[in-house]
Design an enzyme around this catalytic site. Structure first.
Site, mmCIF file in Angstrom:
data_model
loop_
_atom_site.group_PDB
_atom_site.id
_atom_site.type_symbol
_atom_site.label_atom_id
_atom_site.label_comp_id
_atom_site.label_asym_id
_atom_site.label_seq_id
_atom_site.Cartn_x
_atom_site.Cartn_y
_atom_site.Cartn_z
ATOM 1 N N LYS A 1 -1.289 30.864 -104.619
ATOM 2 C CA LYS A 1 -1.171 29.359 -104.702
ATOM 3 C C LYS A 1 -1.947 28.814 -103.429
ATOM 4 O O LYS A 1 -1.923 29.216 -102.574
ATOM 5 C CB LYS A 1 0.500 28.971 -104.728
ATOM 6 N N ARG B 1 7.861 34.721 -116.097
ATOM 7 C CA ARG B 1 8.068 35.254 -117.614
ATOM 8 C C ARG B 1 8.084 36.875 -117.949
ATOM 9 O O ARG B 1 8.662 37.223 -118.536
ATOM 10 C CB ARG B 1 7.029 34.621 -118.579
HETATM 11 N N1 BES Z 1 7.052 29.012 -110.111
HETATM 12 C C1 BES Z 1 5.952 28.537 -110.666
HETATM 13 C C2 BES Z 1 6.266 27.248 -111.609
HETATM 14 C C3 BES Z 1 6.512 25.931 -110.767
HETATM 15 C C4 BES Z 1 5.430 25.008 -110.426
HETATM 16 C C5 BES Z 1 7.868 25.654 -110.363
HETATM 17 C C6 BES Z 1 5.616 23.940 -109.936
HETATM 18 C C7 BES Z 1 8.087 24.424 -109.693
HETATM 19 C C8 BES Z 1 6.886 23.760 -109.320
HETATM 20 C C9 BES Z 1 5.412 29.658 -111.590
HETATM 21 O O1 BES Z 1 5.801 30.896 -111.257
HETATM 22 C C10 BES Z 1 4.068 29.421 -111.763
HETATM 23 O O2 BES Z 1 3.322 29.682 -110.780
HETATM 24 N N2 BES Z 1 3.441 29.211 -113.183
HETATM 25 C C11 BES Z 1 2.163 28.943 -113.258
HETATM 26 C C12 BES Z 1 1.702 29.612 -114.442
HETATM 27 C C13 BES Z 1 0.263 29.596 -114.579
HETATM 28 C C14 BES Z 1 -0.338 30.341 -113.865
HETATM 29 C C15 BES Z 1 0.257 29.795 -116.270
HETATM 30 C C16 BES Z 1 1.578 27.452 -113.340
HETATM 31 O O3 BES Z 1 2.652 26.552 -113.672
HETATM 32 O O4 BES Z 1 0.799 26.867 -112.697
HETATM 33 MN MN MN Z 2 4.170 31.702 -110.116
#
Ligand code: BES
Ligand code: MN
Ligand code: ZN
Length: 496
Positions: free
Chosen positions: A277, A351
């Site tokens: 990230k 997931r």
């Molecule tokens: N934990 C994150 C989702 C998240 C985003 C929680 C913002 C709280 C605030 C999750 O694990 C994630 O990184 N999801 C990705 C999925 C994508 C790679 C398909 C996302 O939402 O960017």
């Molecule tokens: Mn994630």
């Protein structure tokens, strides 16, 4: 904090502050307020005439040494239009009153409920709201606000004939509020203090104290059970994963009720893994265990409230780290179910761990599933920080949950899971891939992935990414964890 029902006349209550609310209507001075105005020689009427007292939502008017009252202060909060009044408004009013008064060092509060609102649901909502409003996130500050805690709240405005049922409602509200604060404490912990191991220990301690059966599987048991999806996320760092299982068995289960499996995502820190990230805002990813913490809070509450339904809580816990042993995009993992997963993005890790969590919950006997997870940024795009995203494979079950959300005063919005979306996650080189193929609908593809593992078992997925963390302090709510969905889930379980 003490929360009591006080059936003595409100004017005789000795408190640091008496709090009540004002509706926004052509004449805001009705009922108790009309009486108060008379004993204060028309003071409230003057405020109405000058436009200072209108009843607009959360308008706040503080009077000192009010004539005719034993209380040291009178705090009037705007409740908005009477037709729009709800448990949610009441919770906000109580929260805002408590938080503003505690900042002034007030210790003893009386809250006066209007005659038309004096029912058990209001007593429960007030007890919940005062308990959660008293919560602070200053555990790691040297200068704590604990000396500013409210000591007692007396709920007034109820007839003596309602005492027994209102007392029971207050006790339920306190239990639920304390469970929310338990969840918020966990979510507030930074990842260096709350690793998967520590979460396991805290879950075990909570369950023992609550009298619930608990088992925390370590990395060896997890490997023996072939939970390959959970292990694939955990392999990126040195902290071992945990699979937490807590079971509530009712004295007498409703024969019509399913065995409910509650599965909560607990990524104690989500760096994204190799699909790392951006640095900006990454500190918030300590709350990526909010789904798991919420399920643990639900178990804590139902241990005391004793619904007539068996509940199995499963919380997969891990970090998502980008170490040298981390999984890489393109890696193929075999989940506990036997389904193979192509991991195209290591940041879609929630997931993966839920896949094994859901499979395990079914294996342990769950016949209906609910998962909660901070799963996607896409649900924040769709619903912002206002509504929880709800996905469900069984409409009757989903409707039941949505009705509970309404009753509990939590905003939730159903999202679609049409078969067409299944195509988005069809694997090229494995049974399924962990992200959609760039066609949008990110929150839905996340849900579809979990659905694949729920199979024919009725299943609900709650995406709480936008709602589990409050970015800006509100008058009624501290900045930080919200424990969203806990009240709804407790209400749902109590409805069997
Ligand atoms: N934990 C994150 C989702 C998240 C985003 C929680 C913002 C709280 C605030 C999750 O694990 C994630 O990184 N999801 C990705 C999925 C994508 C790679 C398909 C996302 O939402 O960017
Ligand atoms: Mn994630
Ligand atoms: Zn995550």
């Amino acid at each position: 904090m003490q929360i009591t029902l006080e059936t003595k006349p409100y004017a005789t209550l000795e408190a640091d502050a008496l709090v009540t609310y004002v509706f926004e209507e052509s004449d805001p001075l009705q009922g108790h307020l009309l009486e108060m105005d008379q004993s204060a020689n028309g003071l409230l009427r003057k405020l109405v005439q000058s436009g200072e007292l209108t009843g607009k939502t959360l308008e706040s008017t503080l009077l000192h040494v009010p004539a005719g009252l034993k209380a040291g202060r009178l705090l009037l909060l705007g409740a908005g239009k009477r037709e729009q009044f709800s448990g949610a408004t009441l919770r906000k009013i109580v929260g805002a009153a408590i938080r503003s008064l505690k900042a002034k060092g007030v210790k003893k509060i009386a809250f006066l409920v209007g005659e038309k609102e004096a029912n058990d649901a209001a007593a429960q909502a007030i007890a919940e709201a005062v308990t959660t409003a008293n919560f602070e996130t200053d555990k790691y500050k040297t200068d704590k606000k604990t000396d500013k805690q409210i000591e007692s709240l007396a709920i007034a405005g109820y007839p003596d004939s309602m005492r027994a049922s209102a007392d029971a409602a207050i006790s339920r509200g306190r239990t639920i509020g304390e469970a929310q604060n338990f969840t918020r404490d966990l979510v507030n912990e930074p990842s260096n203090k709350l690793t998967p191991r520590v979460l396991g220990e805290k879950a075990e301690a909570m369950a023992r104290e609550a009298g619930l059966a608990v088992e925390v599987l370590d990395e060896r048991r997890i490997a023996d059970l072939k939970m390959g999806a959970l292990l694939s996320v955990a392999q990126g760092g040195p902290e071992p994963p945990r699979m937490i299982v807590i079971t509530y068995v009712p004295a007498k289960a409703n024969p019509q009720a399913p065995v409910i499996g509650l599965v909560g995502k607990a990524v104690t820190f989500d760096t994204g893994g190799i699909s790392i990230k951006p640095a900006d805002g990454m500190e918030k990813m300590k709350y990526d265990m909010a789904g798991g913490a919420t399920m643990l809070g639900v178990m804590r509450a139902i241990a005391a409230l004793k619904p007539n339904v068996k509940v199995i809580c499963v919380v997969p816990a891990t970090e998502n780290m980008p170490g040298g042993t981390a999984q890489k995009p393109g890696d193929i993992q075999t989940s506990m179910s036997g389904k193979t997963i192509e991991v195209l993005n290591t940041d879609a890790e929630g997931r993966l761990i839920l896949a094994d969590g859901v499979t395990f919950a079914k294996q342990l006997g769950a016949t209906a599933l609910i998962d909660a997870a901070t799963l996607t940024g896409a649900i924040v795009v769709a619903l912002a920080n206002v509504n929880v995203g709800v996905f469900g494979s069984d409409q009757a079950f989903t409707d039941k949950l949505l009705a509970s959300a309404k009753a509990a005063g939590e905003k939730m919005w159903q999202m679609p899971i049409d078969d067409e979306y299944r195509e988005f996650i069809k694997g090229s080189f494995a049974d399924i891939q962990n992200i959609g193929s760039g066609k949008g609908g990110g929150a839905i593809t996340g849900a579809m992935f979990i659905k694949e593992f729920a199979g024919d078992t009725p299943w609900i997925h709650l995406d709480i990414a936008g709602t589990a963390w409050n970015d800006d302090a509100k008058p009624w709510l501290a900045k930080g964890p919200t424990a969203v969905a806990l009240r709804t889930l407790v209400h749902l379980l109590m409805s069997y």
